[in-house]
Design an enzyme around this catalytic site. Structure first.
Site, PDB file in Angstrom:
ATOM      1  N   HIS A   1      50.219  31.142  61.153  1.00  0.00           N
ATOM      2  CA  HIS A   1      49.054  32.029  61.187  1.00  0.00           C
ATOM      3  C   HIS A   1      48.555  32.365  59.784  1.00  0.00           C
ATOM      4  O   HIS A   1      49.249  32.174  58.780  1.00  0.00           O
ATOM      5  CB  HIS A   1      49.386  33.320  61.949  1.00  0.00           C
ATOM      6  CG  HIS A   1      50.428  34.178  61.300  1.00  0.00           C
ATOM      7  ND1 HIS A   1      50.167  34.999  60.220  1.00  0.00           N
ATOM      8  CD2 HIS A   1      51.747  34.357  61.586  1.00  0.00           C
ATOM      9  CE1 HIS A   1      51.267  35.640  59.880  1.00  0.00           C
ATOM     10  NE2 HIS A   1      52.251  35.262  60.690  1.00  0.00           N
TER      11      HIS A   1
ATOM     12  N   GLY B   1      69.212  30.603 103.133  1.00  0.00           N
ATOM     13  CA  GLY B   1      68.097  30.998 103.994  1.00  0.00           C
ATOM     14  C   GLY B   1      66.740  30.919 103.323  1.00  0.00           C
ATOM     15  O   GLY B   1      65.733  31.324 103.908  1.00  0.00           O
TER      16      GLY B   1
ATOM     17  N   ASN C   1      53.490  31.454  57.314  1.00  0.00           N
ATOM     18  CA  ASN C   1      52.230  31.976  56.794  1.00  0.00           C
ATOM     19  C   ASN C   1      51.394  30.865  56.165  1.00  0.00           C
ATOM     20  O   ASN C   1      51.927  29.978  55.476  1.00  0.00           O
ATOM     21  CB  ASN C   1      52.487  33.046  55.734  1.00  0.00           C
ATOM     22  CG  ASN C   1      53.188  34.285  56.276  1.00  0.00           C
ATOM     23  OD1 ASN C   1      53.600  35.144  55.505  1.00  0.00           O
ATOM     24  ND2 ASN C   1      53.337  34.393  57.588  1.00  0.00           N
TER      25      ASN C   1
ATOM     26  N   TYR D   1      56.276  46.548  61.061  1.00  0.00           N
ATOM     27  CA  TYR D   1      54.854  46.278  60.840  1.00  0.00           C
ATOM     28  C   TYR D   1      54.105  46.281  62.169  1.00  0.00           C
ATOM     29  O   TYR D   1      54.679  46.105  63.242  1.00  0.00           O
ATOM     30  CB  TYR D   1      54.645  44.917  60.172  1.00  0.00           C
ATOM     31  CG  TYR D   1      55.179  43.751  60.988  1.00  0.00           C
ATOM     32  CD1 TYR D   1      54.391  43.113  61.946  1.00  0.00           C
ATOM     33  CD2 TYR D   1      56.493  43.299  60.806  1.00  0.00           C
ATOM     34  CE1 TYR D   1      54.889  42.076  62.691  1.00  0.00           C
ATOM     35  CE2 TYR D   1      56.992  42.245  61.562  1.00  0.00           C
ATOM     36  CZ  TYR D   1      56.187  41.641  62.499  1.00  0.00           C
ATOM     37  OH  TYR D   1      56.690  40.606  63.258  1.00  0.00           O
TER      38      TYR D   1
ATOM     39  N   GLY E   1      58.118  34.683  69.459  1.00  0.00           N
ATOM     40  CA  GLY E   1      57.103  35.160  68.535  1.00  0.00           C
ATOM     41  C   GLY E   1      56.985  34.488  67.190  1.00  0.00           C
ATOM     42  O   GLY E   1      56.547  35.140  66.232  1.00  0.00           O
TER      43      GLY E   1
ATOM     44  N   CYS F   1      57.725  33.885  60.757  1.00  0.00           N
ATOM     45  CA  CYS F   1      56.541  33.061  60.990  1.00  0.00           C
ATOM     46  C   CYS F   1      56.265  32.155  59.790  1.00  0.00           C
ATOM     47  O   CYS F   1      56.836  32.329  58.713  1.00  0.00           O
ATOM     48  CB  CYS F   1      55.321  33.941  61.252  1.00  0.00           C
ATOM     49  SG  CYS F   1      55.351  34.759  62.865  1.00  0.00           S
TER      50      CYS F   1
END
Length: 405
Positions: A334, A224, A354, A316, A330, A352
């Protein structure tokens, strides 16, 4: 004798052109000379008068079966006119725009017969009202709308995000189109019931023009559910940016259009896992082919958002500069000044990559959504498609993810 023969021949030739009223040629000439009998106007209107639950994309036509059409008007229940077009011979009329859901339409048709007399006919019908509707948003893998006329990286993935679960994926996929110039081979891959991703077999070539469309209006999508409206967007592919982060060397090598333009020391995930509250958290930078999602300066990074309490041993909450995001859970490249000592030799991050201040700023300004970032020779589980790992999926498995495969 010569004269007689010539005359006889002349008589014979002349006799071939003589035709009586009974021969077919004469009958044809006589019939064509008789004018047709004048007839009153006659029209055929589709859908039929009183029809209900009409498909808003179904055919609506007014046809003069005798005589010609002199005027056709079509209005909805609010009195708003529906534009239409007439054929040059004034025998067929059609609307030029799609009809709406749950509308009541009235057609007023004026025609003229070959007898010269006008005639007017009225007909009404109503269109279906869906139980539910869905809209398809054309986005990046970051969930942000694709910008009309925007520039994206060679690893750009088109996402069709539906705001309702799709029951009939095949019906929906038939309405999803991606056209490129120059042409490239590509396919859709259903991540779940609300998200279909499209990518080519190989990275785009710089300069490619891409048009993505979700032509779902009026389409039944199962259970539908109907398409609410169409969407389309056109964008281009910018310069080829490919970055290779190699844990063997702990360097990020950045290429533009195949030329190495920068090498950046990095510190990646420290490795290992920790289980908190029944949840296992990995500290690896997963190997695989990522793409740039978006970037922010600054961004607040909070470990509690993925289950690691701030007050725990590895928790952190920091404000981070020049952060370029490459995974939905995430992972960023950076700036982090406190790990400059480790960059290029030791992995100490939570996952991450760095970089020092100069490199992080440069990469932030250099990057565009869709740029490729390959992470090689790290530990941990391979990057998953839901983490922005579309390019980590082998092509045969990607094709199998199509509802039309």
């Amino acid at each position: 004798m010569l004269v007689v023969i010539g005359l006889l021949g002349a008589v014979t030739v002349m006799s071939r052109d003589v035709c009586t009223a009974d021969c077919p040629a004469a009958q044809t000439k006589i019939a064509s000379a008789i004018p047709p009998t004048p007839a009153p106007a006659a029209t055929d209107i589709s859908p039929r008068d009183g029809a209900r639950e009409v498909d808003p994309l179904g055919p609506v036509t007014v046809t003069a079966t005798a005589g010609r059409l002199t005027a056709v008007t079509m209005v909805n229940e609010a009195g708003v006119s529906v534009p239409g077009v007439m054929t040059p011979d004034d025998t067929v009329w059609k609307p030029t725009v799609p009809l709406g859901y749950g509308r009541f339409y009235t057609l007023t048709v004026t025609a003229e017969g070959t007898d010269g007399r006008p005639a007017t006919h009225n007909s009404s019908f109503s269109t279906l009202t869906p139980r539910n509707q869905t809209k398809a948003y054309l986005t990046t893998t970051a969930g942000t709308p694709i910008r009309e006329g925007g520039s994206y990286g060679i690893g750009m993935v088109v996402v069709a995000h539906f705001d309702e679960p799709i029951v009939d994926r095949a019906a929906a996929e038939r309405r999803l189109k991606v056209k490129t110039w120059p042409p490239v081979q590509g396919s859709w891959y259903w991540l779940d019931d609300q998200n279909a991703h499209w990518r080519p077999q190989r990275y785009f070539a710089a300069g490619t023009e891409v048009t993505a469309s979700a032509n779902i209006y009026g389409a039944p999508l199962g259970g539908g559910l109907y398409g609410q409206e169409d969407s389309t967007v056109t964008f281009t592919i910018g310069d080829a940016h490919v970055s290779v982060a190699d844990d063997t060397t702990k360097q990020v090598s950045v290429y533009e259009n195949g030329v190495l333009v920068r090498t950046m020391p990095t510190s990646m995930g420290m490795g290992g896992t920790e289980t908190i509250g029944g949840q296992t958290i990995s500290f690896w930078t997963q190997p695989g082919v990522y793409s740039v999602l978006d970037k922010a300066n600054p961004v607040i990074m909070d470990s509690s958002t993925y289950g690691l309490p701030i007050n725990s041993r590895l928790g952190y909450r920091e404000t981070i500069k020049y952060a370029t995001r490459i995974s939905t859970d995430g992972i960023y490249l950076h700036q982090l000044d406190s790990t400059v000592w480790a960059q290029g030799n030791t992995n100490v991050s939570h996952g991450c990559l760095n970089l020092n201040a100069e490199n992080a700023k440069w990469f932030y300004e250099f990057s565009q959504p869709g740029d490729i970032v390959e992470v090689r020779n790290t530990g941990g589980e391979p990057l998953e498609v839901w983490q922005n790992g579309d390019w980590s999926v082998p092509w045969d498995r990607w094709l199998a993810g199509s509802a039309l495969s």
